[in-house]
Write a protein that holds these residues in place. Structure first.
Motif, PDB file in Angstrom:
ATOM      1  N   GLU A 239      -2.292  -8.824 -13.298  1.00  0.00           N
ATOM      2  CA  GLU A 239      -1.131  -7.933 -13.191  1.00  0.00           C
ATOM      3  C   GLU A 239      -1.258  -6.758 -14.155  1.00  0.00           C
ATOM      4  N   LYS A 240      -1.732  -7.019 -15.353  1.00  0.00           N
ATOM      5  CA  LYS A 240      -1.872  -5.954 -16.345  1.00  0.00           C
ATOM      6  C   LYS A 240      -2.976  -4.977 -15.950  1.00  0.00           C
ATOM      7  N   ILE A 241      -4.046  -5.499 -15.356  1.00  0.00           N
ATOM      8  CA  ILE A 241      -5.110  -4.616 -14.860  1.00  0.00           C
ATOM      9  C   ILE A 241      -4.550  -3.657 -13.816  1.00  0.00           C
ATOM     10  N   GLN A 242      -3.808  -4.195 -12.860  1.00  0.00           N
ATOM     11  CA  GLN A 242      -3.265  -3.335 -11.809  1.00  0.00           C
ATOM     12  C   GLN A 242      -2.191  -2.390 -12.350  1.00  0.00           C
ATOM     13  N   GLU A 243      -1.490  -2.818 -13.387  1.00  0.00           N
ATOM     14  CA  GLU A 243      -0.530  -1.935 -14.042  1.00  0.00           C
ATOM     15  C   GLU A 243      -1.260  -0.733 -14.653  1.00  0.00           C
ATOM     16  N   LEU A 244      -2.396  -0.999 -15.278  1.00  0.00           N
ATOM     17  CA  LEU A 244      -3.185   0.069 -15.893  1.00  0.00           C
ATOM     18  C   LEU A 244      -3.774   0.998 -14.834  1.00  0.00           C
ATOM     19  N   VAL A 245      -4.239   0.421 -13.730  1.00  0.00           N
ATOM     20  CA  VAL A 245      -4.777   1.229 -12.626  1.00  0.00           C
ATOM     21  C   VAL A 245      -3.695   2.160 -12.077  1.00  0.00           C
ATOM     22  N   LYS A 246      -2.522   1.595 -11.793  1.00  0.00           N
ATOM     23  CA  LYS A 246      -1.433   2.382 -11.200  1.00  0.00           C
ATOM     24  C   LYS A 246      -0.930   3.473 -12.147  1.00  0.00           C
ATOM     25  N   ALA A 247      -1.073   3.237 -13.439  1.00  0.00           N
ATOM     26  CA  ALA A 247      -0.644   4.239 -14.420  1.00  0.00           C
ATOM     27  C   ALA A 247      -1.634   5.383 -14.543  1.00  0.00           C
ATOM     28  N   GLY A 248      -2.807   5.240 -13.877  1.00  0.00           N
ATOM     29  CA  GLY A 248      -3.831   6.280 -13.971  1.00  0.00           C
ATOM     30  C   GLY A 248      -4.803   6.065 -15.111  1.00  0.00           C
ATOM     31  N   GLY A 249      -4.884   4.834 -15.604  1.00  0.00           N
ATOM     32  CA  GLY A 249      -5.730   4.543 -16.753  1.00  0.00           C
ATOM     33  C   GLY A 249      -7.195   4.816 -16.557  1.00  0.00           C
ATOM     34  N   PHE A 250      -7.676   4.777 -15.302  1.00  0.00           N
ATOM     35  CA  PHE A 250      -9.098   4.984 -15.033  1.00  0.00           C
ATOM     36  C   PHE A 250      -9.364   6.271 -14.264  1.00  0.00           C
ATOM     37  N   GLY A 251      -8.358   7.095 -14.107  1.00  0.00           N
ATOM     38  CA  GLY A 251      -8.530   8.312 -13.335  1.00  0.00           C
ATOM     39  C   GLY A 251      -8.549   8.018 -11.848  1.00  0.00           C
ATOM     40  N   ASP A 252      -9.160   8.927 -11.087  1.00  0.00           N
ATOM     41  CA  ASP A 252      -9.146   8.798  -9.626  1.00  0.00           C
ATOM     42  C   ASP A 252     -10.480   8.385  -9.008  1.00  0.00           C
ATOM     43  N   SER A 253     -11.588   8.533  -9.741  1.00  0.00           N
ATOM     44  CA  SER A 253     -12.916   8.350  -9.135  1.00  0.00           C
ATOM     45  C   SER A 253     -13.708   7.214  -9.740  1.00  0.00           C
ATOM     46  N   TYR A 254     -13.040   6.312 -10.437  1.00  0.00           N
ATOM     47  CA  TYR A 254     -13.757   5.252 -11.148  1.00  0.00           C
ATOM     48  C   TYR A 254     -14.558   4.347 -10.222  1.00  0.00           C
ATOM     49  N   GLY A 255     -14.120   4.208  -8.975  1.00  0.00           N
ATOM     50  CA  GLY A 255     -14.815   3.320  -8.042  1.00  0.00           C
ATOM     51  C   GLY A 255     -16.193   3.801  -7.657  1.00  0.00           C
ATOM     52  N   SER A 256     -16.534   5.057  -7.947  1.00  0.00           N
ATOM     53  CA  SER A 256     -17.848   5.596  -7.581  1.00  0.00           C
ATOM     54  C   SER A 256     -18.735   5.854  -8.793  1.00  0.00           C
ATOM     55  N   VAL A 257     -18.272   5.489  -9.993  1.00  0.00           N
ATOM     56  CA  VAL A 257     -19.050   5.724 -11.218  1.00  0.00           C
ATOM     57  C   VAL A 257     -20.032   4.576 -11.435  1.00  0.00           C
ATOM     58  N   ASP A 258     -21.278   4.918 -11.787  1.00  0.00           N
ATOM     59  CA  ASP A 258     -22.352   3.934 -11.933  1.00  0.00           C
ATOM     60  C   ASP A 258     -22.679   3.717 -13.407  1.00  0.00           C
ATOM     61  N   ALA A 259     -22.826   2.444 -13.802  1.00  0.00           N
ATOM     62  CA  ALA A 259     -23.130   2.124 -15.198  1.00  0.00           C
ATOM     63  C   ALA A 259     -24.614   2.247 -15.515  1.00  0.00           C
ATOM     64  N   ASP A 260     -25.483   1.805 -14.604  1.00  0.00           N
ATOM     65  CA  ASP A 260     -26.908   1.794 -14.905  1.00  0.00           C
ATOM     66  C   ASP A 260     -27.457   3.193 -15.166  1.00  0.00           C
ATOM     67  N   SER A 261     -26.858   4.196 -14.573  1.00  0.00           N
ATOM     68  CA  SER A 261     -27.305   5.575 -14.796  1.00  0.00           C
ATOM     69  C   SER A 261     -26.644   6.193 -16.029  1.00  0.00           C
ATOM     70  N   GLY A 262     -25.702   5.462 -16.638  1.00  0.00           N
ATOM     71  CA  GLY A 262     -25.002   5.975 -17.805  1.00  0.00           C
ATOM     72  C   GLY A 262     -23.896   6.960 -17.477  1.00  0.00           C
ATOM     73  N   ALA A 263     -23.460   6.978 -16.225  1.00  0.00           N
ATOM     74  CA  ALA A 263     -22.431   7.940 -15.818  1.00  0.00           C
ATOM     75  C   ALA A 263     -21.104   7.666 -16.510  1.00  0.00           C
ATOM     76  N   ASP A 264     -20.807   6.393 -16.789  1.00  0.00           N
ATOM     77  CA  ASP A 264     -19.556   6.069 -17.482  1.00  0.00           C
ATOM     78  C   ASP A 264     -19.598   6.548 -18.934  1.00  0.00           C
ATOM     79  N   LEU A 265     -20.733   6.377 -19.588  1.00  0.00           N
ATOM     80  CA  LEU A 265     -20.876   6.831 -20.969  1.00  0.00           C
ATOM     81  C   LEU A 265     -20.824   8.350 -21.060  1.00  0.00           C
ATOM     82  N   ALA A 266     -21.376   9.014 -20.042  1.00  0.00           N
ATOM     83  CA  ALA A 266     -21.387  10.477 -20.040  1.00  0.00           C
ATOM     84  C   ALA A 266     -19.969  11.039 -20.054  1.00  0.00           C
ATOM     85  N   LEU A 267     -19.041  10.325 -19.414  1.00  0.00           N
ATOM     86  CA  LEU A 267     -17.647  10.776 -19.422  1.00  0.00           C
ATOM     87  C   LEU A 267     -17.094  10.808 -20.845  1.00  0.00           C
TER      88      LEU A 267
END
Length: 435
Positions: A239-267
């Motif tokens: 419930e808390k995860i979805q609360e954070l998602v709905k509040a905009g905690g991860f922005g709008d494009s988090y579902g397409s960000v890749d970790a192995d390429s370091g795209a999350d760290l680049a942000l």
């Protein structure tokens, strides 16, 4: 030479200094054995990460024990995982069996493919952080010993982003939520998240469940108790995860960000996001990818916040406790004894610890303070080492602790939680079906 990118998939994780990264990249994918295996003791080892620690250790052992040689063979992560399954199943496992504990180790024990090390490796166990021994235990007996670095998950943050809004890092979940609209209004994504890779999602449910209900809810899941996923702590975490998602905690494009390429760290290091929940292995990539950001002291790190009403110990951590050595049961008593003697003599002795720290990793050893204090990255390593050494519990990454089938279901359903495609109740029902 190509640049070495440290990822969770390597499992060896940890921090690798830029110079060592280049050296490992040059030698990282050269399989081959240092000696003919014959009928003697053998070890299969992974390349990358703290590879040099292993190489130096086996070289020391073989130089000092002409009658107890250990032949080594080296593999990249994916190649090893494919070959070891076949070898163990066919009764041809190496004497020293490199593994990730958790569900895989439980299978080895159930099939009598590894031996009980509880009594025979007492000397080695005395040099290891006690909480890191737990993943190597099955029914209270030791079947695997940590062999490299501890990899706790931390909350990293960009100091410039916090300075921009005049805020302090959050110490409670409510403070964390309150920062979301402030960062959003200032043009920052509150949390960088690599949803395309799925596994980074795990860190949120792992920490939230622990902060709310401690490590016991997941321990019951690992034990296979009926309807164990129905624990109230897990539902509240979802419930808390979805609360954070709905509040905009991860922005709008988090579902397409890749970790192995370091795209999350680049942000983080390009000034687009304020915080990221990730494992200790990402520190190396920050050093490599953002040297100016790091030299300016712009990266902060802290423990995961508390949750109001939660009963979990705030010293509890999650992540990858370490990688592990087991001793295969298919070898003769003579070669098994060679492996046991090696563990008791070499594992986390002074030279072993120094090599891990030189590579910038957090040793799974009890007495590493002096070596860490002399390190180029002493402040960060000391922080992570204290987290590990003082942990009330260290819960292994859920996808590693579970069977592979259950782990895949977990990743699929958790991704749907983050994308708001299913409810917490649906998640619980789906996961209870895997028990």
């Amino acid at each position: 030479m190509h640049q070495l990118k440290i990822t969770r998939r390597q499992m060896t994780g940890g921090l690798v200094t830029a110079g060592l990264a280049a050296a490992l990249a040059a030698c990282g994918n050269r399989p081959g054995s240092t000696a003919s295996a014959g009928n003697g003791a053998t070890a299969w080892v992974l390349t990358g990460g703290p590879e040099q620690t292993f190489r130096e250790s086996f070289e020391r052992w073989n130089a000092a024990h002409t009658g107890q040689q250990i032949a080594t063979e080296w593999f990249a992560n994916d190649a090893y995982k494919e070959k070891i399954r076949t070898a163990v199943g066919a009764g041809n496992a190496p004497t020293l069996l490199y593994n990730w504990a958790g569900g895989t180790l439980a299978d080895y024990v159930a099939n009598e493919q590894v031996i009980d090390l509880t009594e025979t490796t007492a000397a080695a166990q005395e040099r290891i952080v006690p909480s890191l021994l737990d993943p190597g235990k099955i029914d209270g007996k030791v079947y695997a010993l940590p062999n490299n670095n501890a990899q706790p998950v931390m909350l990293y943050y960009a100091k410039p982003a916090f300075e921009a809004i005049g805020a302090q890092p959050p110490t409670t979940w409510d403070e964390l939520l309150a920062l979301v609209p402030e960062f959003t209004a200032a043009g920052y994504i509150p949390f960088a998240e690599a949803g395309s890779s799925q596994w980074p999602y795990l860190m949120w449910i792992e920490y939230l469940t622990d902060r709310i209900g401690g490590p016991e809810p997941f321990a019951r899941i690992v034990a296979g108790e009926q309807d164990a996923w129905s624990d109230a702590a897990i539902t509240e975490a979802l419930e808390k995860i979805q609360e954070l998602v709905k509040a905009g905690g991860f922005g709008d494009s988090y579902g397409s960000v890749d970790a192995d390429s370091g795209a999350d760290l680049a942000l983080i290091h390009t000034g687009k996001a304020a915080m990221i929940l990730q494992g200790s292995w990402v520190y190396a990539n920050f050093l490599t990818d953002a040297p100016d950001f790091m030299s300016a002291g712009s990266l902060g790190y802290m423990d995961f916040p508390s949750v109001a009403g939660g009963t979990g110990d705030l010293t509890n951590i999650v992540g990858n406790p370490a990688n592990y050595w087991s001793v295969a049961s298919n070898g003769t008593e003579e070669v098994q004894q060679v492996a046991i003697d090696y563990l008791n003599e070499e594992l986390f002795n002074d030279a072993y610890i120094e090599a891990l720290v030189t590579g910038g990793t957090i040793p799974a050893a009890l007495d590493a303070d002096e070596a860490i204090a002399a390190s180029e990255h002493a402040e960060y390593l000391a922080y992570g080492y204290d987290m590990v050494k003082n942990a009330g519990s260290f819960t292994q990454s859920w996808d590693q602790a579970l069977t592979s089938a259950a782990a895949q279901e977990l990743l699929t359903n958790l991704s749907q939680i983050f994308l708001l495609q299913i409810t917490p109740e649906q998640f619980v029902a789906n996961m209870n079906a895997t028990l």
